[in-house]
Design a protein around this motif. Sequence first.
Motif, mmCIF file in Angstrom:
data_model
loop_
_atom_site.group_PDB
_atom_site.id
_atom_site.type_symbol
_atom_site.label_atom_id
_atom_site.label_comp_id
_atom_site.label_asym_id
_atom_site.label_seq_id
_atom_site.Cartn_x
_atom_site.Cartn_y
_atom_site.Cartn_z
ATOM 1 N N TRP A 1 0.859 -1.180 0.000
ATOM 2 C CA TRP A 1 0.000 0.000 0.000
ATOM 3 C C TRP A 1 0.898 1.234 0.000
ATOM 4 O O TRP A 1 1.884 1.293 0.758
ATOM 5 C CB TRP A 1 -0.920 0.035 1.221
ATOM 6 C CG TRP A 1 -2.091 -0.873 1.150
ATOM 7 C CD1 TRP A 1 -2.202 -2.126 1.697
ATOM 8 C CD2 TRP A 1 -3.352 -0.609 0.510
ATOM 9 N NE1 TRP A 1 -3.445 -2.651 1.433
ATOM 10 C CE2 TRP A 1 -4.170 -1.734 0.707
ATOM 11 C CE3 TRP A 1 -3.873 0.472 -0.205
ATOM 12 C CZ2 TRP A 1 -5.473 -1.817 0.213
ATOM 13 C CZ3 TRP A 1 -5.157 0.385 -0.696
ATOM 14 C CH2 TRP A 1 -5.944 -0.745 -0.488
ATOM 15 N N TYR B 1 5.748 -1.961 7.929
ATOM 16 C CA TYR B 1 5.015 -0.703 7.955
ATOM 17 C C TYR B 1 5.967 0.488 7.973
ATOM 18 O O TYR B 1 7.052 0.434 8.557
ATOM 19 C CB TYR B 1 4.134 -0.629 9.208
ATOM 20 C CG TYR B 1 3.108 -1.724 9.287
ATOM 21 C CD1 TYR B 1 3.393 -2.927 9.928
ATOM 22 C CD2 TYR B 1 1.854 -1.568 8.711
ATOM 23 C CE1 TYR B 1 2.456 -3.950 9.995
ATOM 24 C CE2 TYR B 1 0.906 -2.578 8.768
ATOM 25 C CZ TYR B 1 1.218 -3.772 9.411
ATOM 26 O OH TYR B 1 0.279 -4.770 9.461
ATOM 27 N N ILE C 1 -2.034 -4.403 7.854
ATOM 28 C CA ILE C 1 -2.242 -4.986 6.530
ATOM 29 C C ILE C 1 -2.487 -6.476 6.693
ATOM 30 O O ILE C 1 -1.860 -7.137 7.526
ATOM 31 C CB ILE C 1 -1.032 -4.708 5.605
ATOM 32 C CG1 ILE C 1 -1.341 -5.114 4.174
ATOM 33 C CG2 ILE C 1 0.233 -5.361 6.128
ATOM 34 C CD1 ILE C 1 -0.275 -4.657 3.171
ATOM 35 N N LEU D 1 -6.285 -3.039 4.304
ATOM 36 C CA LEU D 1 -5.506 -2.121 5.128
ATOM 37 C C LEU D 1 -6.464 -1.525 6.158
ATOM 38 O O LEU D 1 -7.299 -0.683 5.820
ATOM 39 C CB LEU D 1 -4.848 -1.014 4.303
ATOM 40 C CG LEU D 1 -3.910 -0.103 5.091
ATOM 41 C CD1 LEU D 1 -2.664 -0.869 5.539
ATOM 42 C CD2 LEU D 1 -3.506 1.117 4.255
ATOM 43 N N CYS E 1 -2.950 0.440 -3.941
ATOM 44 C CA CYS E 1 -2.332 -0.856 -3.718
ATOM 45 C C CYS E 1 -1.566 -1.248 -4.976
ATOM 46 O O CYS E 1 -1.892 -0.800 -6.084
ATOM 47 C CB CYS E 1 -3.346 -1.931 -3.337
ATOM 48 S SG CYS E 1 -4.512 -2.391 -4.617
#
Length: 123
Positions: free
Chosen positions: A36, A60, A70, A81, A96
């Motif tokens: 993402w 992350y 996620i 997400l 994404c």
Amino acid sequence: QVQLVESGGGLVQAGGSLRLSCAASTRTFSAYAVGWFRQAPGKERVFVARISWSGGSTDYADSVKGRFTISRDNAKNTVYLQMNSLKPEDTAVYYCAAKQSGWTRDGAGYNYWGQGTQVTVSS
């Protein structure tokens, strides 16, 4: 060719939550790592989170760690997400992206991208 479709964006107050979904057109989605990314107005696109093909590994950005999660459901060809404790600075278009081999924080390494979904967090 893999098509990705994001959904779940919207307007939310600071402190609220949203769950974004990324649905893939391919039945072999389980072979793809997914990331993402987000792009705020006037800023570059930046990494938010990524998940390995199996879902066994996640990563992350520091700015969202502890607030975003996620996950993926390969049976549904979908990656999620979950965004909690949203802040105005989380306002952006969220994208994404998928790649078949390896996984990376670098958006340039992803082969397929969705069209994005707008997330707006009001103060």
